[in-house]
Structures are given as structure tokens and as C-alpha cells.
Write a protein that holds these residues in place. Structure first.
Motif, PDB file in Angstrom:
ATOM      1  N   GLU A 156       0.852  -1.194   0.000  1.00  0.00           N
ATOM      2  CA  GLU A 156       0.000   0.000   0.000  1.00  0.00           C
ATOM      3  C   GLU A 156       0.886   1.242   0.000  1.00  0.00           C
ATOM      4  OE1 GLU A 156      -3.457  -0.008   0.368  1.00  0.00           O
ATOM      5  OE2 GLU A 156      -3.907   1.961   1.184  1.00  0.00           O
ATOM      6  N   ASP A 182      -2.861   4.177  -3.336  1.00  0.00           N
ATOM      7  CA  ASP A 182      -3.930   4.871  -2.614  1.00  0.00           C
ATOM      8  C   ASP A 182      -3.633   6.366  -2.647  1.00  0.00           C
ATOM      9  OD1 ASP A 182      -5.504   6.102  -0.617  1.00  0.00           O
ATOM     10  OD2 ASP A 182      -5.747   4.202   0.437  1.00  0.00           O
ATOM     11  N   ASN A 185      -3.775   8.362   0.714  1.00  0.00           N
ATOM     12  CA  ASN A 185      -2.679   8.176   1.665  1.00  0.00           C
ATOM     13  C   ASN A 185      -1.521   9.115   1.376  1.00  0.00           C
ATOM     14  OD1 ASN A 185      -4.058   6.223   3.001  1.00  0.00           O
ATOM     15  ND2 ASN A 185      -2.866   4.496   2.230  1.00  0.00           N
ATOM     16  N   HIS A 209      -6.789   1.964  -4.636  1.00  0.00           N
ATOM     17  CA  HIS A 209      -7.896   2.413  -3.804  1.00  0.00           C
ATOM     18  C   HIS A 209      -8.401   3.745  -4.317  1.00  0.00           C
ATOM     19  CE1 HIS A 209      -6.655  -0.273  -0.220  1.00  0.00           C
ATOM     20  NE2 HIS A 209      -7.378  -0.908  -1.119  1.00  0.00           N
ATOM     21  N   LYS A 211      -9.938   6.706  -2.684  1.00  0.00           N
ATOM     22  CA  LYS A 211     -10.165   7.318  -1.374  1.00  0.00           C
ATOM     23  C   LYS A 211      -9.730   8.768  -1.506  1.00  0.00           C
ATOM     24  CE  LYS A 211      -7.474   6.472   2.388  1.00  0.00           C
ATOM     25  NZ  LYS A 211      -6.718   5.498   3.193  1.00  0.00           N
ATOM     26  N   GLU A 255     -12.579   3.028  -0.794  1.00  0.00           N
ATOM     27  CA  GLU A 255     -12.255   2.819   0.615  1.00  0.00           C
ATOM     28  C   GLU A 255     -12.735   4.044   1.376  1.00  0.00           C
ATOM     29  OE1 GLU A 255      -8.325   1.110   2.887  1.00  0.00           O
ATOM     30  OE2 GLU A 255      -8.033   2.628   1.384  1.00  0.00           O
ATOM     31  N   GLU A 257     -12.859   4.933   5.390  1.00  0.00           N
ATOM     32  CA  GLU A 257     -12.498   4.326   6.665  1.00  0.00           C
ATOM     33  C   GLU A 257     -13.198   4.991   7.849  1.00  0.00           C
ATOM     34  OE1 GLU A 257      -8.327   3.347   7.028  1.00  0.00           O
ATOM     35  OE2 GLU A 257      -8.093   3.431   4.880  1.00  0.00           O
TER      36      GLU A 257
HETATM   37 MG    MG Z   1      -5.925   2.254   1.168  1.00  0.00          MG
END
Ligand code: MG
Length: 286
Positions: A156, A182, A185, A209, A211, A255, A257
Motif C-alpha cells: 500500500e 492509494d 494516503n 484504492h 479514497k 475505501e 475508513e
Molecule cells: Mg488504502
């Protein structure tokens, strides 16, 4: 792999008995066809449990495309805690977590999934750091164990800038080591502009991902803020266009969270599904 060979099938991050993802029934209700699965606890990873789980997946028409490992004792509460607790980086738990990771690789194989993903943790930015060599060796052991089972390892992104990650991947030098990209991130950890990072890491990207997040006012020191898709700093039209440029056709896995707020999580993922469907059709119309 997704049966239909559809480009960019939509997916969500899901979990069975623990983890940050949505329940499988919700994934099904959201109308997606693929999931990234947060690995369940050991009792749910036995051959019998895997068989039962495969049947449940088939019944709701979902395909798992990556199984994500998580480890006891990990905490994402703030960036220093992430550095101290996540993945294979902390030396005191490294061997025990390598064993756990091998067990999760076995579970991936039982499910017929060809990729196991994980947050490796904060890779030392300086290859002269004594922990760098130890982490390299452990990552090679994990890759070689996975390779014997025809499974790829997806790291990741986000906990290091793109160039540090690329240097690490090259140093590990294993043909089954890839990246789960991602974009949020990169922002949350303050590790670089996500579209440029995606372009740089492109050849290694085998899963992604979807996100979103806003930058921290002190990037890299404090967290940015995770946001509903389309409300953060990730330009998702540019994200899809860059995925095209790097030749990525695999699932777009949403995603979000906020497992502590399941109602809001489901609503926001539903909106993300709509947004990604629209952006996909915009690209098809080009
Ligand atoms: Mg992720």
C-alpha cells in the motif's frame, strides 16, 4: 480476477469478522462486483471457513481481488504511532508478523485470490539505516513464500514518497512485488502529490484504492483529513485519466475508513459509486 473482463469494475474495501471494511451484504447492496478483503481473524482463515466464505461470495456475485493483511497491535491514531506500530517495520514484532502474513497468503490461496496486500509500514528513507536491510530481507522472504503459491504482494502506498517506494521495490528485486496505489494516503501522510506519484509508480501498480483526503496544514507531521470521495484534494478525473496512461484496467476499489459510522459509510460509498460510474462513462465517451 473479475470474470467479466470489464475495465475498471467497481469495488469496495470489505471485511468479514474484523477490520475497517464494509460487510459483504452491504458491498452487494451497493451494486459493486469486486472487493478488497481485510483478512479475517485466524479462526476464519481455516480451509473449511475459506470454503464457506467462497460460497457466500459466489452467492452474492462478489469477487475478491486482493486480501489485505492487518496485524495485532497496529494503530493509525497519529503519524508517530503509525511509524511505531504498522506492518513489518517494527523490529520487535517483525518475525511474528511475517508468520501471520504467510498464514494470510495461505488464506488468499485458499480463496483463489492471486494478491495479498499490506501496509509495510514506514520504510526507512535512508538505505544506510540498519533497519532498511532487515526490512528488505523480510520482504524478500514474504515475496518468495507468496511466489511459491503464485501470489503477488501489493504494498500500500502513502507512507513514503514515490521515489523512496520505487527505490525500495527495486532493492527488494522480486518479480511478484507490486503496489496498491492509494491517492488519499499520499495526502494524509504528506508524501507527495498523488497524480504525479501514480505516474512515477505506474509500472508497479496492480491494484488501487479510490479514497479522498485533504492535506494537513503540517504535511507529514500531522494527519490530513479523510473525506468522502470527490470532496477532498484528489482530482478523480485526472486519477482515471492517469490510470489509463499507465495501462491500469483492474478494479477501482472504494475505501472509506469510518467503520464507527456504518450508516454514513454506506451512504458515502454509495455516492462514491455514482461518481466513479459517471467519471468512467465520461472517459468511455472520449
Ligand atoms: Mg488504502
Amino acid at each position: 480476477m473479475n470474470d467479466t473482463n470489464e475495465k475498471w469494475p467497481l469495488g469496495v474495501f470489505a471485511s468479514i469478522d474484523e477490520g475497517l471494511g464494509v460487510d459483504l451484504d452491504i458491498a452487494h447492496e451497493l451494486g459493486v462486483t469486486t472487493v478488497h478483503l481485510h483478512a479475517p481473524s485466524r479462526v476464519s482463515r481455516t480451509p473449511a471457513a475459506a470454503q464457506q466464505f467462497s460460497e457466500r461470495l459466489a452467492a452474492v456475485g462478489l469477487t475478491v481481488t486482493v486480501v489485505f493483511a492487518g496485524f495485532e497491535g497496529e494503530s493509525y491514531v497519529d503519524i508517530p504511532t503509525v511509524q511505531r506500530t504498522i506492518g513489518l517495520v517494527p523490529s520487535t514484532t517483525r518475525q511474528e508478523r511475517l508468520r501471520e502474513l504467510k498464514d494470510i497468503i495461505d488464506f488468499s490461496e485458499r480463496l483463489g485470490v492471486d494478491a495479498t496486500g499490506l501496509h509495510l509500514g514506514f520504510v526507512p528513507h535512508d538505505s544506510a539505516d540498519p533497519q532498511f536491510g532487515a526490512l528488505l530481507a523480510t520482504t524478500r522472504l514474504a515475496c518468495d513464500y507468496a511466489a511459491q503459491r503464485a501470489i503477488n504482494i501489493h504494498l500500500e502506498t502513502g507512507q513514503e514518497p514515490a521515489n523512496v517506494l520505487i527505490d525500495f521495490l527495486q532493492a527488494v528485486d522480486r518479480p511478484n512485488l507490486f503496489v496498491n496505489f492509494d491517492p488519499a494516503n499520499m495526502i494524509l501522510y504528506g508524501c507527495g502529490e498523488p497524480i504525479a506519484a501514480l505516474r512515477a509508480i505506474g509500472p508497479y501498480v496492480r491494484s488501487v484504492h479510490c479514497k479522498d483526503a485533504l492535506w494537513s496544514d503540517r504535511p507529514g507531521e500531522t494527519w490530513g483529513q479523510e473525506m468522502p470521495l470527490g470532496e477532498g484534494a484528489v482530482d478523480f478525473a485526472a486519477y482515471l485519466s492517469t490510470l489509463d496512461t499507465i495501462g491500469y484496467t483492474g478494479p477501482l476499489t472504494i475505501e472509506r475508513e469510518i467503520p464507527q459510522e456504518p450508516g454514513r459509510q454506506k451512504t458515502e460509498i454509495g455516492q462514491a459509486v455514482k461518481l466513479l460510474r459517471r467519471l468512467k462513462s465520461d472517459r468511455e465517451a472520449l
